[in-house]
Write an enzyme that holds these catalytic residues in place. Structure first.
Site, PDB file in Angstrom:
ATOM      1  N   HIS A  94      34.517 -24.793  14.199  1.00  0.00           N
ATOM      2  CA  HIS A  94      33.721 -25.303  13.085  1.00  0.00           C
ATOM      3  C   HIS A  94      34.439 -24.943  11.793  1.00  0.00           C
ATOM      4  O   HIS A  94      35.017 -23.868  11.690  1.00  0.00           O
ATOM      5  CB  HIS A  94      32.320 -24.672  13.095  1.00  0.00           C
ATOM      6  CG  HIS A  94      31.340 -25.419  12.277  1.00  0.00           C
ATOM      7  ND1 HIS A  94      31.232 -25.235  10.919  1.00  0.00           N
ATOM      8  CD2 HIS A  94      30.449 -26.387  12.604  1.00  0.00           C
ATOM      9  CE1 HIS A  94      30.302 -26.047  10.458  1.00  0.00           C
ATOM     10  NE2 HIS A  94      29.824 -26.764  11.453  1.00  0.00           N
TER      11      HIS A  94
ATOM     12  N   ASP B 187      27.036 -28.704  19.020  1.00  0.00           N
ATOM     13  CA  ASP B 187      27.160 -29.807  19.979  1.00  0.00           C
ATOM     14  C   ASP B 187      27.469 -29.349  21.397  1.00  0.00           C
ATOM     15  O   ASP B 187      27.436 -30.161  22.319  1.00  0.00           O
ATOM     16  CB  ASP B 187      28.277 -30.766  19.526  1.00  0.00           C
ATOM     17  CG  ASP B 187      27.890 -31.495  18.255  1.00  0.00           C
ATOM     18  OD1 ASP B 187      26.746 -31.951  18.180  1.00  0.00           O
ATOM     19  OD2 ASP B 187      28.726 -31.591  17.346  1.00  0.00           O
TER      20      ASP B 187
HETATM   21  N1  ACO Z   1      40.036 -26.726  20.633  1.00  0.00           N
HETATM   22  C1  ACO Z   1      41.281 -26.191  20.513  1.00  0.00           C
HETATM   23  N2  ACO Z   1      41.825 -25.790  19.342  1.00  0.00           N
HETATM   24  C2  ACO Z   1      41.082 -25.939  18.251  1.00  0.00           C
HETATM   25  C3  ACO Z   1      39.783 -26.474  18.285  1.00  0.00           C
HETATM   26  C4  ACO Z   1      39.266 -26.875  19.543  1.00  0.00           C
HETATM   27  N3  ACO Z   1      38.023 -27.404  19.625  1.00  0.00           N
HETATM   28  N4  ACO Z   1      39.263 -26.527  17.035  1.00  0.00           N
HETATM   29  C5  ACO Z   1      40.215 -26.021  16.236  1.00  0.00           C
HETATM   30  N5  ACO Z   1      41.320 -25.664  16.952  1.00  0.00           N
HETATM   31  C6  ACO Z   1      42.528 -25.014  16.448  1.00  0.00           C
HETATM   32  C7  ACO Z   1      43.422 -26.012  15.711  1.00  0.00           C
HETATM   33  O1  ACO Z   1      44.358 -26.616  16.583  1.00  0.00           O
HETATM   34  C8  ACO Z   1      44.075 -25.115  14.685  1.00  0.00           C
HETATM   35  O2  ACO Z   1      45.055 -24.357  15.333  1.00  0.00           O
HETATM   36  P1  ACO Z   1      46.409 -23.922  14.526  1.00  0.00           P
HETATM   37  O3  ACO Z   1      45.937 -22.998  13.430  1.00  0.00           O
HETATM   38  O4  ACO Z   1      47.265 -23.272  15.535  1.00  0.00           O
HETATM   39  O5  ACO Z   1      46.982 -25.209  13.985  1.00  0.00           O
HETATM   40  C9  ACO Z   1      42.952 -24.131  14.308  1.00  0.00           C
HETATM   41  O6  ACO Z   1      42.114 -24.057  15.474  1.00  0.00           O
HETATM   42  C10 ACO Z   1      42.116 -24.571  13.100  1.00  0.00           C
HETATM   43  O7  ACO Z   1      41.642 -25.887  13.358  1.00  0.00           O
HETATM   44  P2  ACO Z   1      41.428 -26.984  12.251  1.00  0.00           P
HETATM   45  O8  ACO Z   1      41.519 -28.332  12.887  1.00  0.00           O
HETATM   46  O9  ACO Z   1      42.326 -26.703  11.079  1.00  0.00           O
HETATM   47  O10 ACO Z   1      39.948 -26.668  11.836  1.00  0.00           O
HETATM   48  P3  ACO Z   1      39.023 -27.610  10.965  1.00  0.00           P
HETATM   49  O11 ACO Z   1      38.123 -26.707  10.230  1.00  0.00           O
HETATM   50  O12 ACO Z   1      39.811 -28.588  10.187  1.00  0.00           O
HETATM   51  O13 ACO Z   1      38.210 -28.450  12.072  1.00  0.00           O
HETATM   52  C11 ACO Z   1      36.631 -29.001  13.724  1.00  0.00           C
HETATM   53  C12 ACO Z   1      36.948 -28.115  12.509  1.00  0.00           C
HETATM   54  C13 ACO Z   1      36.868 -30.477  13.353  1.00  0.00           C
HETATM   55  C14 ACO Z   1      35.168 -28.838  14.069  1.00  0.00           C
HETATM   56  C15 ACO Z   1      37.526 -28.586  14.907  1.00  0.00           C
HETATM   57  O14 ACO Z   1      37.257 -27.249  15.270  1.00  0.00           O
HETATM   58  C16 ACO Z   1      37.365 -29.520  16.114  1.00  0.00           C
HETATM   59  O15 ACO Z   1      38.045 -30.551  16.197  1.00  0.00           O
HETATM   60  N6  ACO Z   1      36.447 -29.155  17.087  1.00  0.00           N
HETATM   61  C17 ACO Z   1      36.167 -30.036  18.199  1.00  0.00           C
HETATM   62  C18 ACO Z   1      35.225 -31.151  17.772  1.00  0.00           C
HETATM   63  C19 ACO Z   1      33.824 -30.666  17.543  1.00  0.00           C
HETATM   64  O16 ACO Z   1      33.254 -29.929  18.341  1.00  0.00           O
HETATM   65  N7  ACO Z   1      33.228 -31.126  16.427  1.00  0.00           N
HETATM   66  C20 ACO Z   1      31.848 -30.812  16.075  1.00  0.00           C
HETATM   67  C21 ACO Z   1      31.828 -29.864  14.910  1.00  0.00           C
HETATM   68  S1  ACO Z   1      30.170 -29.400  14.537  1.00  0.00           S
HETATM   69  C22 ACO Z   1      29.558 -30.737  13.748  1.00  0.00           C
HETATM   70  O17 ACO Z   1      30.215 -31.446  13.043  1.00  0.00           O
HETATM   71  C23 ACO Z   1      28.219 -31.039  13.969  1.00  0.00           C
END
Ligand code: ACO
Length: 421
Positions: free
Chosen positions: A305, A362
């Protein structure tokens, strides 16, 4: 007033006011930055950008705290229902409950949609995604109800009630349409959640869906999704609404933003992922490795998140309700076991721990929705239904703020310099 000094180069510096929120959140107010220095700030993804002040919801992502109008989410879910909570989010504290009584009465009265609107559903293909139907139909509401006068609070209020009352009917009809089922009219004497379940399932599973545990679980889910301050869809609502687009078009834009799998669409993506792992023999470890592999685009859906770097407090409440619902309904869902195993592996894995990746709202919600009889493609519609009062609360807060301006970010141009065509 406290100030921050920004030194841009040897010759240029500026004192910027520091704004402090009621929970000690701090911001540097840069609103005079460009006019006084020629500089702008650059913050892709807006991770450090506050676009407004707001009285509605407080989140402390590091400590896993979520409060609506000051009330902790863990207390709210067990002490109110979705309609009362919607009123609290939209209107804040009231001196007595006469407005709430009127609000509830209006919600019951406005639940039907115009008869002509029912024909719109015929034009969608049989397998249309209910989110596509929902966003289109919410925009279509603007052709039936006038909403041009943002200065008149009574017009704002009546459109708010229309939206809340009719979106649940449209949501139920989207499901009925996508399953080739006839529409069921709302029953004015039923409460919000009961009425929604009635319009969804009255002819097939009425007894099942008037079970108290289902009504309790659905109220809880809608409440948990009701607001989450400046997330992608709420910011979209503020963005679109800032142009004074009508409330229906504005909320429809929020619904579209929510649909993406990185936002509200994740609840559908989680179940699809869990089903895939189940079909693959339950070998979740392989998928944990895949999620960590930087050469793969696979992410553990329902994990991570932007704001929470701790356990999402909503996920904790949903997880315990999931177990309660499945027990009560005597359902044994292998996807719940896989989800719990995935969670326990991820919570102890250095990759996830280092990045603060925990289950989000979620991760478990889809498992409850399955148990309640909702098909997978309705999960994001359910999220939209829950988030509706939050979007409306933010829209109203913005539109009634006399200082509100149209939202218009800037950019740093990196294309070609002037050349002859
Ligand atoms: N699985 C694996 N790795 C992940 C995940 C994941 N679900 N989420 C983040 N990471 C990693 C990224 O690859 C990144 O790694 P790095 O630093 O080595 O490059 C690091 O964690 C940070 O991730 P970002 O994408 O920069 O985080 P951001 O804050 O931009 O994204 C998000 C947040 C979109 C929720 C992301 O965690 C994600 O894609 N999760 C899966 C989708 C999801 O569950 N979305 C619902 C969110 S809750 C809502 O909106 C209601």
């Amino acid at each position: 007033m406290k100030k921050a000094k920004l030194i841009l180069n040897e010759k240029q510096s500026i004192d910027l006011p520091i704004i402090e929120g009621s929970e000690s959140e701090k911001a540097v107010d840069i609103s005079a930055l460009r006019s006084q220095t020629g500089y702008i700030t650059l913050d892709p993804g807006y991770g450090n950008t506050g676009a407004c002040t707001s009285d509605i919801t407080f989140i402390d992502g590091e400590s896993g705290i979520l409060r609506y109008r000051g009330y902790p989410i863990e207390e709210v879910v067990h002490n109110t229902n979705f309609t009362d909570l919607s009123h609290l989010l939209i209107y804040g504290d009231q001196k007595d409950n006469s407005d709430l009584i009127k609000f509830k009465k209006n919600l019951r009265q406005h639940a039907v949609i115009h008869e002509d609107m029912k024909r719109f559903f015929d034009g969608f293909p049989p397998n249309a995604h209910p989110m596509a139907i929902l966003s289109s139909m919410v925009t279509a509401l603007s052709s039936y109800y006038e909403d041009s006068d943002h200065d008149k609070e009574e017009i704002i209020d009546i459109n708010i009630v229309r939206l809340l009352a009719k979106v649940k009917t449209i949501a139920a009809y989207s499901y009925r349409k996508s399953h080739g089922l006839p529409f069921i009219y709302p029953e004015p004497e039923l409460g919000y959640v009961e009425n929604f379940l009635h319009m969804m399932f009255a002819d097939s599973q009425e007894d099942h869906h008037s079970d108290n545990i289902i009504i309790e679980a659905l109220n809880l889910l809608l409440i948990l999704h009701a607001d989450h301050e400046q997330n992608c869809s709420t910011s979209t609502v503020r963005m679109v609404g800032s142009s004074h687009a009508n409330i229906y078009a504005t909320i429809s834009a929020g619904i579209s933003a929510l649909w993406g799998p990185l936002h509200g669409g994740a609840n559908q993506a989680v179940i699809e992922m869990l089903k895939m792992i189940h079909k693959d023999g339950g070998s979740y470890k392989k998928y944990i490795d895949l999620a960590k592999d930087k050469n793969s685009s696979f992410r553990l859906m329902g994990f991570g998140h932007r704001v929470y770097k701790n356990y999402d407090p909503r996920a904790r409440v949903i997880k315990s309700m999931t177990e309660k619902v499945l027990n009560k309904l005597n359902i044994n869902d292998p996807l719940l076991d896989i989800a719990k195993e995935l969670e326990s592996v991820a919570l102890n894995d250095e990759y996830f721990v280092k990045r603060g990746l925990y289950p989000n709202v979620d991760f478990y919600s889809g498992i409850i929705y399955r148990a309640l009889g909702f098909p997978t493609n309705m999960f994001t519609v359910m999220f939209a239904l829950g988030r509706l009062p939050g979007w409306i609360a933010h829209w109203r807060e913005m539109i009634l703020n006399p200082k509100n301006r149209i939202n218009r970010p800037r950019q740093i141009y990196t294309g070609r310099s002037k050349r002859n065509y």
